[in-house]
Every structure is written in structure tokens, then in C-alpha cells.
Design a protein around this motif. Sequence first.
Motif, PDB file in Angstrom:
ATOM      1  N   ILE A 153       0.856  -1.210   0.000  1.00  0.00           N
ATOM      2  CA  ILE A 153       0.000   0.000   0.000  1.00  0.00           C
ATOM      3  C   ILE A 153       0.884   1.250   0.000  1.00  0.00           C
ATOM      4  O   ILE A 153       0.627   2.213  -0.731  1.00  0.00           O
ATOM      5  CB  ILE A 153      -0.958   0.005   1.224  1.00  0.00           C
ATOM      6  N   ASN A 154       1.940   1.234   0.792  1.00  0.00           N
ATOM      7  CA  ASN A 154       2.840   2.405   0.853  1.00  0.00           C
ATOM      8  C   ASN A 154       3.459   2.706  -0.509  1.00  0.00           C
ATOM      9  O   ASN A 154       3.580   3.864  -0.906  1.00  0.00           O
ATOM     10  CB  ASN A 154       3.945   2.182   1.888  1.00  0.00           C
ATOM     11  N   LEU A 155       3.848   1.655  -1.209  1.00  0.00           N
ATOM     12  CA  LEU A 155       4.431   1.837  -2.546  1.00  0.00           C
ATOM     13  C   LEU A 155       3.414   2.468  -3.495  1.00  0.00           C
ATOM     14  O   LEU A 155       3.731   3.383  -4.257  1.00  0.00           O
ATOM     15  CB  LEU A 155       4.909   0.496  -3.104  1.00  0.00           C
ATOM     16  N   LYS A 156       2.182   1.967  -3.409  1.00  0.00           N
ATOM     17  CA  LYS A 156       1.133   2.519  -4.299  1.00  0.00           C
ATOM     18  C   LYS A 156       0.827   3.966  -3.932  1.00  0.00           C
ATOM     19  O   LYS A 156       0.645   4.818  -4.804  1.00  0.00           O
ATOM     20  CB  LYS A 156      -0.149   1.676  -4.180  1.00  0.00           C
ATOM     21  N   THR A 157       0.756   4.236  -2.639  1.00  0.00           N
ATOM     22  CA  THR A 157       0.455   5.615  -2.200  1.00  0.00           C
ATOM     23  C   THR A 157       1.544   6.575  -2.670  1.00  0.00           C
ATOM     24  O   THR A 157       1.261   7.662  -3.189  1.00  0.00           O
ATOM     25  CB  THR A 157       0.372   5.690  -0.653  1.00  0.00           C
ATOM     26  N   ALA A 158       2.796   6.145  -2.508  1.00  0.00           N
ATOM     27  CA  ALA A 158       3.909   7.013  -2.909  1.00  0.00           C
ATOM     28  C   ALA A 158       3.851   7.254  -4.418  1.00  0.00           C
ATOM     29  O   ALA A 158       3.973   8.392  -4.883  1.00  0.00           O
ATOM     30  CB  ALA A 158       5.231   6.374  -2.511  1.00  0.00           C
ATOM     31  N   ARG A 159       3.632   6.206  -5.170  1.00  0.00           N
ATOM     32  CA  ARG A 159       3.581   6.309  -6.641  1.00  0.00           C
ATOM     33  C   ARG A 159       2.454   7.260  -7.084  1.00  0.00           C
ATOM     34  O   ARG A 159       2.624   8.091  -7.955  1.00  0.00           O
ATOM     35  CB  ARG A 159       3.396   4.896  -7.213  1.00  0.00           C
ATOM     36  N   ARG A 160       1.305   7.089  -6.429  1.00  0.00           N
ATOM     37  CA  ARG A 160       0.143   7.918  -6.782  1.00  0.00           C
ATOM     38  C   ARG A 160       0.419   9.395  -6.463  1.00  0.00           C
ATOM     39  O   ARG A 160       0.096  10.289  -7.242  1.00  0.00           O
ATOM     40  CB  ARG A 160      -1.065   7.426  -5.967  1.00  0.00           C
ATOM     41  N   ASN A 161       1.054   9.631  -5.327  1.00  0.00           N
ATOM     42  CA  ASN A 161       1.383  11.016  -4.955  1.00  0.00           C
ATOM     43  C   ASN A 161       2.423  11.613  -5.880  1.00  0.00           C
ATOM     44  O   ASN A 161       2.363  12.799  -6.215  1.00  0.00           O
ATOM     45  CB  ASN A 161       1.848  11.082  -3.497  1.00  0.00           C
ATOM     46  N   ILE A 162       3.390  10.795  -6.284  1.00  0.00           N
ATOM     47  CA  ILE A 162       4.420  11.284  -7.222  1.00  0.00           C
ATOM     48  C   ILE A 162       3.737  11.695  -8.522  1.00  0.00           C
ATOM     49  O   ILE A 162       3.993  12.771  -9.071  1.00  0.00           O
ATOM     50  CB  ILE A 162       5.488  10.190  -7.482  1.00  0.00           C
ATOM     51  N   GLU A 163       2.847  10.836  -8.990  1.00  0.00           N
ATOM     52  CA  GLU A 163       2.166  11.130 -10.265  1.00  0.00           C
ATOM     53  C   GLU A 163       1.362  12.427 -10.148  1.00  0.00           C
ATOM     54  O   GLU A 163       1.431  13.302 -11.015  1.00  0.00           O
ATOM     55  CB  GLU A 163       1.264   9.958 -10.658  1.00  0.00           C
ATOM     56  N   GLU A 164       0.617  12.538  -9.065  1.00  0.00           N
ATOM     57  CA  GLU A 164      -0.212  13.741  -8.898  1.00  0.00           C
ATOM     58  C   GLU A 164       0.658  15.001  -8.795  1.00  0.00           C
ATOM     59  O   GLU A 164       0.385  16.019  -9.443  1.00  0.00           O
ATOM     60  CB  GLU A 164      -1.080  13.614  -7.645  1.00  0.00           C
ATOM     61  N   ALA A 165       1.732  14.900  -8.022  1.00  0.00           N
ATOM     62  CA  ALA A 165       2.609  16.069  -7.854  1.00  0.00           C
ATOM     63  C   ALA A 165       3.304  16.414  -9.162  1.00  0.00           C
ATOM     64  O   ALA A 165       3.424  17.593  -9.523  1.00  0.00           O
ATOM     65  CB  ALA A 165       3.635  15.794  -6.761  1.00  0.00           C
ATOM     66  N   ALA A 166       3.764  15.382  -9.882  1.00  0.00           N
ATOM     67  CA  ALA A 166       4.547  15.621 -11.100  1.00  0.00           C
ATOM     68  C   ALA A 166       3.698  16.282 -12.187  1.00  0.00           C
ATOM     69  O   ALA A 166       4.221  17.025 -13.014  1.00  0.00           O
ATOM     70  CB  ALA A 166       5.131  14.310 -11.613  1.00  0.00           C
ATOM     71  N   ARG A 167       2.406  16.009 -12.173  1.00  0.00           N
ATOM     72  CA  ARG A 167       1.521  16.659 -13.172  1.00  0.00           C
ATOM     73  C   ARG A 167       1.430  18.160 -12.942  1.00  0.00           C
ATOM     74  O   ARG A 167       1.169  18.931 -13.851  1.00  0.00           O
ATOM     75  CB  ARG A 167       0.110  16.071 -13.061  1.00  0.00           C
ATOM     76  N   GLY A 168       1.603  18.559 -11.683  1.00  0.00           N
ATOM     77  CA  GLY A 168       1.574  19.984 -11.344  1.00  0.00           C
ATOM     78  C   GLY A 168       0.171  20.556 -11.426  1.00  0.00           C
ATOM     79  O   GLY A 168      -0.811  19.826 -11.589  1.00  0.00           O
ATOM     80  N   ARG A 169       0.111  21.859 -11.296  1.00  0.00           N
ATOM     81  CA  ARG A 169      -1.189  22.539 -11.346  1.00  0.00           C
ATOM     82  C   ARG A 169      -1.489  22.933 -12.767  1.00  0.00           C
ATOM     83  O   ARG A 169      -0.603  23.329 -13.507  1.00  0.00           O
ATOM     84  CB  ARG A 169      -1.166  23.776 -10.448  1.00  0.00           C
ATOM     85  N   LEU A 185      10.750   4.229  -7.578  1.00  0.00           N
ATOM     86  CA  LEU A 185      11.208   5.629  -7.639  1.00  0.00           C
ATOM     87  C   LEU A 185      11.909   5.927  -8.960  1.00  0.00           C
ATOM     88  O   LEU A 185      11.654   6.951  -9.598  1.00  0.00           O
ATOM     89  CB  LEU A 185      12.162   5.929  -6.470  1.00  0.00           C
ATOM     90  N   SER A 186      12.752   5.004  -9.383  1.00  0.00           N
ATOM     91  CA  SER A 186      13.489   5.203 -10.628  1.00  0.00           C
ATOM     92  C   SER A 186      12.518   5.257 -11.816  1.00  0.00           C
ATOM     93  O   SER A 186      12.616   6.133 -12.683  1.00  0.00           O
ATOM     94  CB  SER A 186      14.491   4.057 -10.794  1.00  0.00           C
ATOM     95  N   GLY A 187      11.573   4.317 -11.833  1.00  0.00           N
ATOM     96  CA  GLY A 187      10.591   4.266 -12.923  1.00  0.00           C
ATOM     97  C   GLY A 187       9.757   5.537 -12.981  1.00  0.00           C
ATOM     98  O   GLY A 187       9.512   6.092 -14.062  1.00  0.00           O
ATOM     99  N   ALA A 188       9.353   6.018 -11.801  1.00  0.00           N
ATOM    100  CA  ALA A 188       8.506   7.219 -11.763  1.00  0.00           C
ATOM    101  C   ALA A 188       9.304   8.451 -12.176  1.00  0.00           C
ATOM    102  O   ALA A 188       8.802   9.313 -12.907  1.00  0.00           O
ATOM    103  CB  ALA A 188       7.929   7.405 -10.357  1.00  0.00           C
ATOM    104  N   ALA A 189      10.566   8.532 -11.734  1.00  0.00           N
ATOM    105  CA  ALA A 189      11.403   9.684 -12.111  1.00  0.00           C
ATOM    106  C   ALA A 189      11.525   9.749 -13.627  1.00  0.00           C
ATOM    107  O   ALA A 189      11.406  10.817 -14.241  1.00  0.00           O
ATOM    108  CB  ALA A 189      12.780   9.569 -11.453  1.00  0.00           C
ATOM    109  N   LYS A 190      11.733   8.581 -14.237  1.00  0.00           N
ATOM    110  CA  LYS A 190      11.904   8.528 -15.689  1.00  0.00           C
ATOM    111  C   LYS A 190      10.578   8.829 -16.402  1.00  0.00           C
ATOM    112  O   LYS A 190      10.522   9.635 -17.331  1.00  0.00           O
ATOM    113  CB  LYS A 190      12.400   7.125 -16.057  1.00  0.00           C
ATOM    114  N   GLU A 191       9.522   8.198 -15.939  1.00  0.00           N
ATOM    115  CA  GLU A 191       8.222   8.384 -16.604  1.00  0.00           C
ATOM    116  C   GLU A 191       7.780   9.855 -16.575  1.00  0.00           C
ATOM    117  O   GLU A 191       7.269  10.370 -17.572  1.00  0.00           O
ATOM    118  CB  GLU A 191       7.166   7.506 -15.914  1.00  0.00           C
ATOM    119  N   PHE A 192       7.999  10.509 -15.438  1.00  0.00           N
ATOM    120  CA  PHE A 192       7.503  11.885 -15.319  1.00  0.00           C
ATOM    121  C   PHE A 192       8.604  12.931 -15.569  1.00  0.00           C
ATOM    122  O   PHE A 192       8.343  14.141 -15.483  1.00  0.00           O
ATOM    123  CB  PHE A 192       6.845  12.099 -13.949  1.00  0.00           C
ATOM    124  N   GLY A 193       9.821  12.457 -15.847  1.00  0.00           N
ATOM    125  CA  GLY A 193      10.916  13.368 -16.186  1.00  0.00           C
ATOM    126  C   GLY A 193      11.208  14.373 -15.087  1.00  0.00           C
ATOM    127  O   GLY A 193      11.299  15.578 -15.322  1.00  0.00           O
TER     128      GLY A 193
END
Length: 320
Positions: free
Chosen positions: A32-48, A97-105
Motif C-alpha cells: 500500500i505504501n508503494l502505491k500511495t507514494a507512486r500515486r502522490n508522485i504522479e499527482e505532484a509531477a503533473r503539477g497545477r 522511484l526510478s521508474g517514476a522519475a523517468k516516466e515523469f521526467g
Amino acid sequence: MSSLAASEVSSTQTGLPRVSLLQFHVTEDKSINLKTARRNIEEAARGRKGERKPELLVLPEVWNSPYATEAFPEYAEVLPSVEEGGDMRGSESAEMLSGAAKEFGVFIVGGSVPERDGDDIYNTCMVFDPRGVLVAKHRKVHLFDIDVPGGITFKESDTLTAGGGLLTTFDTGEGLFGMVGVGICYDIRFPELALLLTKEKDVSMICFPGAFNMTTGPAHWELLQRARAVDSQAFVLTASPARATEEMLEATKKDGKFPPYTAWGHSTAVNPWGEIIGSCDEGEAIVEVEIDVSKSMQMKTNIPTALQKRTDLYSVEFKG
Ligand SMILES: O=C(O)CCC(=O)C(=O)O
């Protein structure tokens, strides 16, 4: 799901690079923690909407495991090393973390996770660049061993080993944040670390994933960040886990596996003048701020304390 709080965000579009601090709940369930972190990264990386996206994200201290010394060995993973090119296979947290950094640049200062290295367990922060490459790794140098009667007793050294590398940095380039330093939570109490990051590495920003508590949090969390920002003449950024709700604490107590930990929350960004430029309360949040690194250089020029040290009378020395 956390949400971007409008009050925490500058409304103007200045074109300055941005950073988001991610504050989310941590549970006993690693998946669950991994999913929560991933979801938050995605939401934050999209920005406003309509605004520049953040170029760097900061996660909280110990986000994949309960913050309990008993839990660290159980949740620890073998992490990649920067020198060996970052083979992620021993670590689902590094892979995510590595996958998300790459996916969202985006640069990700990956909070911290318990790391296993032979018989030792460390409290470790990994940093990934926008290609998903591990560019820095910081093992918490100062372990959180304190005993405040009637307040909090915690002894990380029961299961953790202290890191031996004081100055952890990564370079984001001149168009972004320049050199960035990393420390973890209790490390913020040691001004020598921040001073040496400035003196030896000329950082303009220091990230401290942290998880202060209900005794030292209200007293020292903000004070220490503002103090470190002023004495290092750099931006200071912190990200904490969100505070467990009463319901979550009850469930942890009932389960009885690990002692509950109540994080103070209040992830914060401070500029080199010592002003708070973004923060939140104890709940889930994404704090997004603009960073004008020229403010760090300005401080270093206008109030040149680094050049005015009386090294004939005292020194803060880096021993490598
Ligand atoms: O320094 C403090 O008061 C809290 C430190 C802490 O929670 C930590 O190092 O994890």
C-alpha cells in the motif's frame, strides 16, 4: 488522495523552477505504501493546471515502513549503489522511484527507506534524476537517539547503523537548482552538516526528509529549518509523513506488531532569508513552491558570513 492546496502555491507564473513536497500516510502494509507514494508522485509531477510542472519532488522519511526500530530490519531492502550504476533488482522501492522519475521526467529525492547492507541496516535516501538514474544516496549520519522524559524516547541505534558519508549532493544544473544537498531528519540538528554543504559543495538548497514527533515537532521543526536556511544561506526543504489519524493509531495499537508513531507533519520550504515559502498542516498534502536559486547567491554576496569566519579563532572542518 491528497490534493494541491491553492494557498500553498504561488499564483503567478514566473517561469521559475518548482519543487513539490509530498506528505502522505504510511501504513504497515508495504505494498500500500508503494502505491500511495507512486500515486502522490504522479499527482505532484503533473503539477497545477496551466502552471509550470515541478522539476523536483521530495518524499518523506521512512515512507515504505512503519517508523519503528523493530520494523526496520523486516522492511529493509538491498538498495542499488551509485558507483555500481544503480542495479535496482534488490529493491522494489528503488525500482518504483526510478521508474517514476523517468516516466515523469523529474528529479526525485526519495525520502528514506530502511536499507540492508550485509548485517547493517541504514536509514537511506536515494535520489533519482529525470532519466531514472540513481545520482546520490545518503545514509542518515546522525541517528535519532533521544530521551525526553514525559515526551519521547526513541533509539534508532537499536537496529540502525549510522552512515559514514557526511556530504551528499547532486547537481541539477544551472537552469534549475544548482547543487542540492541531502540530510535526513535528525541530521538537521547538526549545523556543521549544513555549513559544510555550503562551504565544500556550494549548495543552494538542502532537502531533509523528516518525521518529527509531537514533542519536538512543535518546538523545533520550523525553528531548525529556518536556522539551517539562514546559517547555510540556502533553501531548506522538508517532507514528513502525514500524521496518523486516531483510527490509524487505534488499529496499530490493536494489531500490536509495532509501537505507533505520531508524526508532526508540516512539510515546509524555507528560503535563504529564513522565510517560510510553503507549508501545510498535519494531513496529506502536496506543497508546491517556486525556487529562485539566485536568492541563495544574493544572500552569500550581501551577507558574506562564509568569507568572514574567524578561522584564526575557530573552524568547522570536513574530515572527508
Ligand atoms: O530531532 C528530532 O526531534 C526528531 C528527529 C527524528 O524524528 C528523526 O530523526 O527521525
